[in-house]
Design a protein around this motif. Structure first.
Motif, PDB file in Angstrom:
ATOM      1  N   THR A  12       0.841  -1.200   0.000  1.00  0.00           N
ATOM      2  CA  THR A  12       0.000   0.000   0.000  1.00  0.00           C
ATOM      3  C   THR A  12       0.872   1.245   0.000  1.00  0.00           C
ATOM      4  OG1 THR A  12      -0.157   0.262   2.416  1.00  0.00           O
ATOM      5  CG2 THR A  12      -1.758  -1.212   1.334  1.00  0.00           C
ATOM      6  N   ASP A  59       0.586   5.781   0.313  1.00  0.00           N
ATOM      7  CA  ASP A  59      -0.163   7.004   0.605  1.00  0.00           C
ATOM      8  C   ASP A  59       0.144   7.965  -0.535  1.00  0.00           C
ATOM      9  OD1 ASP A  59      -1.044   9.512   1.535  1.00  0.00           O
ATOM     10  OD2 ASP A  59      -0.639   8.986   3.614  1.00  0.00           O
ATOM     11  N   GLU A  75      -4.404   5.098   2.427  1.00  0.00           N
ATOM     12  CA  GLU A  75      -3.560   4.126   1.729  1.00  0.00           C
ATOM     13  C   GLU A  75      -4.383   3.410   0.673  1.00  0.00           C
ATOM     14  OE1 GLU A  75      -2.185   0.907   4.250  1.00  0.00           O
ATOM     15  OE2 GLU A  75      -4.090   0.837   5.322  1.00  0.00           O
ATOM     16  N   ARG A 125       3.862  -1.418   3.510  1.00  0.00           N
ATOM     17  CA  ARG A 125       2.741  -0.557   3.907  1.00  0.00           C
ATOM     18  C   ARG A 125       3.237   0.846   4.244  1.00  0.00           C
ATOM     19  NH1 ARG A 125      -1.881  -1.539   8.662  1.00  0.00           N
ATOM     20  NH2 ARG A 125      -3.464  -0.254   7.629  1.00  0.00           N
ATOM     21  N   PHE A 132       1.365   4.606   5.087  1.00  0.00           N
ATOM     22  CA  PHE A 132       0.080   5.252   5.410  1.00  0.00           C
ATOM     23  C   PHE A 132       0.456   6.399   6.357  1.00  0.00           C
ATOM     24  CE2 PHE A 132      -4.440   4.141   7.206  1.00  0.00           C
ATOM     25  CZ  PHE A 132      -4.724   5.484   7.367  1.00  0.00           C
TER      26      PHE A 132
END
Length: 334
Positions: free
Chosen positions: A217, A219, A251, A287, A289
């Motif tokens: 993911t 942002d 995200e 990840r 975010f």
């Protein structure tokens, strides 16, 4: 418009790059005096600045040099009040086999900037960091206190550059802010980033879109919101000595973005795995975010572009044949 940087000369290093060229264009549009530090080359290429309208270029002072050279950096900084330091090597795969160049450019280059800024008593220095310094999120949203994790030589070099900048604030009271944009995208972005990679393959008519891992993911932040964030931070003295995220507090997976782009450009296209594009497992950042609480607390900044609108504006730019032909969609751009 704030008067903090009004009528003062601003130096932007890395002005020939993706975010740097947008920042220069924005600052000129705001009426600022801008000196653009571009990487010297014998072609007299000013990178993406060459694509700006003549009326914009006529209001830019271009300085060509090498951020690794302290003498050229000092020459460029002699008559400026504010420095936005964006010059860097940023491609992660390239950092795997050429890490020395990342230390020279990102760490030593930043040292050159802050040392000259100290000697010339520069009023504000904004050093550009990256969300990659956080590595895979240990908690979300990722605020500025999140541990740093050097999951690639690139990330390690940026952590080092951030530490150099912070040390000059603590040791010499240099008015530094470390600006940490999350995953910026938009027109002019290099095809080493996944959104331009997908768009250029689709616009060239490829039915199989080659990607690496599509589960991480990101942002995603539109470049025009990013550059407004830079200027907003420069106009906020309370952020001197701080690390500051520019993020959207959201995200989305790479795969979800790819599917949106496929739907918008060529619904018949399919995603295929290209194993050469996979990062080593311990190096992949799975990840990101970002938490923008600090930026929102100290300033009135907020995103102005909805994600779908920003995607479409990006597609439209790449769809221009003159822009698209500058990209080699058939190869893996590291």
């Amino acid at each position: 418009m704030s008067t903090f940087v009004n009528s003062k000369k601003i130096l932007v290093t890395g002005a020939d790059g993706f975010i740097g060229s947008h920042l220069v264009e924005y600052l000129v549009g705001q009426g600022h005096q801008v000196k653009a530090f571009c990487f010297y080359n014998s072609f007299n290429s000013w990178g993406w600045l060459d694509s700006l309208p003549k009326e914009t270029l006529d209001n830019i002072e271009v300085f060509t040099g090498d951020i690794r050279d302290p003498n050229g950096v000092r020459t460029a900084m002699k008559d400026v009040s504010i420095v936005y330091h964006l010059a860097a090597l940023i491609a992660i795969p390239f950092s795997y086999h050429s890490p020395d160049s990342y230390i020279d450019t990102n760490v030593k280059g930043t040292l050159n900037v802050v040392q000259a800024a100290r000697d010339f008593e520069i009023e504000r220095v904004l050093v550009t960091s990256t969300s990659e310094v956080y590595g895979t999120a240990q908690y979300v949203p990722i605020d500025e206190k999140h541990p740093k994790q050097p999951q690639s030589p690139y990330s390690a070099s940026k952590i080092g550059a951030d530490c150099i900048a912070d040390s000059f604030y603590r040791s010499f009271d240099l008015p530094v802010t470390i600006v940490r944009p999350f995953n910026t995208f938009g027109p002019r972005q290099s095809a080493r980033a996944f959104i331009p990679t997908i768009i250029t393959q689709l616009l060239n008519g490829f039915d199989e879109i080659k990607l690496g891992d599509i589960t991480p993911t990101r942002d995603l932040l539109y470049v025009k919101d990013t550059v407004r964030g830079f200027e907003t931070i420069a106009n906020t003295p309370s952020l001197i000595g701080h690390e500051v995220n520019i993020a959207t507090n959201s995200e989305i997976t790479i795969g979800e973005v790819a599917e949106r782009l496929i739907k918008l450009i060529n619904p018949k296209a399919k995603i295929t795995l290209d194993e050469t594009r996979l990062r080593p497992e311990k190096s992949e950042v799975f990840r990101l975010f970002g938490d923008n609480t600090k930026l929102m607390k100290h300033t009135n900044w907020k995103t102005q572009y909805a994600f779908n609108d920003a995607l479409q504006e990006t597609i439209d730019w790449f769809a221009n044949k003159e822009n698209l032909k500058q990209y080699k969609a058939g190869i893996y751009n590291v």
